[in-house]
Design a protein around this motif. Structure first.
Motif, PDB file in Angstrom:
ATOM      1  N   SER A 252       0.871  -5.211 -13.055  1.00 24.88           N
ATOM      2  CA  SER A 252      -0.142  -3.778 -14.188  1.00 24.88           C
ATOM      3  C   SER A 252       0.452  -2.676 -13.413  1.00 24.88           C
ATOM      4  O   SER A 252       0.617  -2.425 -12.854  1.00 24.88           O
ATOM      5  N   ASN A 253      -0.188  -1.681 -14.766  1.00 17.48           N
ATOM      6  CA  ASN A 253       0.521  -0.606 -14.913  1.00 17.48           C
ATOM      7  C   ASN A 253      -0.431   0.588 -13.983  1.00 17.48           C
ATOM      8  O   ASN A 253      -0.183   1.761 -14.169  1.00 17.48           O
ATOM      9  N   ASP A 254      -1.393   0.068 -13.894  1.00 22.73           N
ATOM     10  CA  ASP A 254      -2.037   0.570 -12.274  1.00 22.73           C
ATOM     11  C   ASP A 254      -2.234   0.448 -11.154  1.00 22.73           C
ATOM     12  O   ASP A 254      -3.409  -0.131 -10.288  1.00 22.73           O
ATOM     13  N   LEU A 255      -1.439  -0.353 -10.732  1.00 19.96           N
ATOM     14  CA  LEU A 255      -1.143  -1.144  -9.678  1.00 19.96           C
ATOM     15  C   LEU A 255      -0.495  -1.433  -8.658  1.00 19.96           C
ATOM     16  O   LEU A 255       1.150  -1.574  -8.527  1.00 19.96           O
ATOM     17  N   GLY A 256       0.192  -1.061  -7.904  1.00 15.73           N
ATOM     18  CA  GLY A 256       0.978  -0.139  -6.411  1.00 15.73           C
ATOM     19  C   GLY A 256       0.927  -1.057  -5.335  1.00 15.73           C
ATOM     20  O   GLY A 256      -0.361  -1.359  -5.261  1.00 15.73           O
ATOM     21  N   PHE A 257       1.618  -0.074  -4.652  1.00 15.11           N
ATOM     22  CA  PHE A 257       0.947  -0.101  -2.639  1.00 15.11           C
ATOM     23  C   PHE A 257       1.214   0.893  -1.884  1.00 15.11           C
ATOM     24  O   PHE A 257       2.205   1.416  -2.332  1.00 15.11           O
ATOM     25  N   ARG A 258       1.258   0.795  -0.863  1.00 12.30           N
ATOM     26  CA  ARG A 258       1.803   2.375   0.487  1.00 12.30           C
ATOM     27  C   ARG A 258       1.358   1.045   1.247  1.00 12.30           C
ATOM     28  O   ARG A 258       0.736   0.040   1.433  1.00 12.30           O
ATOM     29  N   LEU A 259       2.270   1.574   2.554  1.00  6.46           N
ATOM     30  CA  LEU A 259       2.558   1.019   3.507  1.00  6.46           C
ATOM     31  C   LEU A 259       2.121   1.883   5.049  1.00  6.46           C
ATOM     32  O   LEU A 259       1.880   2.459   4.672  1.00  6.46           O
ATOM     33  N   VAL A 260       2.220   1.090   5.745  1.00  5.24           N
ATOM     34  CA  VAL A 260       1.871   0.150   7.495  1.00  5.24           C
ATOM     35  C   VAL A 260       2.506   0.731   7.955  1.00  5.24           C
ATOM     36  O   VAL A 260       3.649  -0.279   8.026  1.00  5.24           O
ATOM     37  N   ILE A 261       3.013   1.717   8.859  1.00  7.56           N
ATOM     38  CA  ILE A 261       3.102   0.808  11.062  1.00  7.56           C
ATOM     39  C   ILE A 261       2.763   0.639  11.667  1.00  7.56           C
ATOM     40  O   ILE A 261       1.595   1.410  12.293  1.00  7.56           O
ATOM     41  N   ASN A 262       2.476  -0.707  12.082  1.00  2.00           N
ATOM     42  CA  ASN A 262       2.121  -1.252  12.681  1.00  2.00           C
ATOM     43  C   ASN A 262       2.954  -1.424  14.579  1.00  2.00           C
ATOM     44  O   ASN A 262       2.738  -2.125  15.200  1.00  2.00           O
TER      45      ASN A 262
END
Length: 267
Positions: A252-262
């Motif tokens: 969808s054009n309103d769906l993305g993501f961000r990352l974490v570092i573990n």
């Protein structure tokens, strides 16, 4: 003589070094902040009488420290590793000259996981970068409290913090346009929904208490969790405990993501 002064100076320098290393920028310009571990109440706060069974029962979760990106993954960062930009809001569909600092969207959960694999390979890591678990995401959103929104309880302040239906002009915005939360993290509310690692379950019964992702089982096989609302949504979807979900192949054009570092990016 004056050895105690030398020792004090060395200790001060060490403390300052440790404090200075709470932020990290990786090889493609992603900025991360370190989030101290701790315990918080995950799920809807009963005093607000909203959220329903899907955000219940409220339960304690103890989380280890981790790093989280200050912003969602941008179109520029996504393109740098994949050589494609699937986003809808680019070229003539944004107000700026270009869309490189807009969040990437029209990425499925599978696409987001593919990007995680790419960036780990690009930087020579193994299981280092990841999607946030649902518990990590909510822990950051609640920012040491248990308020309705990442900044407090009143929707009257939302315009300062969120790109949503009343502030978005029917499009995404450059990341970092709005105020960060108390931890310095931007765009947790609105702009684009953010994929999490977890399978979606209809409630928190038997949910992990250590911040790990909830994966598997018949109920959790069809959908993945997404958090934070978007430029399309109303204020109820921007609440810290609100849970969205979609099939992992949904875009969808309103769906993305961000990352974490573990892990520890400084060594």
């Amino acid at each position: 003589m004056f050895d105690f002064l030398k020792k004090k100076t060395e200790e001060t320098a060490l403390i300052e070094t440790v404090e200075a290393q709470r932020d990290f920028t990786n090889s493609i310009g992603m900025e991360f902040l370190y989030i101290d571990g701790g315990e918080f109440m995950m799920g809807r706060n009963p005093q607000y009488n909203e959220g329903g069974d899907v955000e219940s029962p409220e339960h304690p979760v103890k989380i280890s420290g981790f790093w989280i990106a200050k912003y969602p993954v941008t179109q520029e960062q996504y393109f740098k590793l994949t050589r494609v930009n699937p986003s809808y809001f680019k070229n003539d569909k944004v107000e700026e000259e270009n869309s490189r600092r807009h969040p990437v969207e029209q990425v499925s959960w599978f696409d987001a996981k593919g990007y995680v694999e790419l960036i780990n390979r690009y930087e020579g890591k193994t299981r280092f970068y990841a999607l946030p678990t649902e518990a990590q995401w909510e822990y950051v959103a609640k920012a040491g409290g248990n308020t309705r929104f990442t900044f407090g309880d009143s929707e009257a302040m939302l315009d300062d913090y969120a790109v949503y239906e009343y502030t978005a002009n029917v499009r995404t915005a450059t990341v970092g346009t709005k105020q960060p939360n108390r931890l310095g993290i931007h765009d947790l509310m609105g702009n684009v929904w953010e994929w999490c690692e977890d399978d979606f379950f209809a409630n928190y019964n038997s949910a992990p208490s250590d911040g790990s992702p909830r994966i598997g089982g018949a109920e959790g096989e069809s959908f993945k969790v997404r958090r934070g609302g978007s430029y399309k949504t109303g204020y109820m979807c921007l609440r810290s405990s609100f849970r969205g979900y979609s099939r992992p192949d949904f875009i969808s054009n309103d769906l993305g993501f961000r990352l974490v570092i573990n892990g520890d990016p400084l060594h």
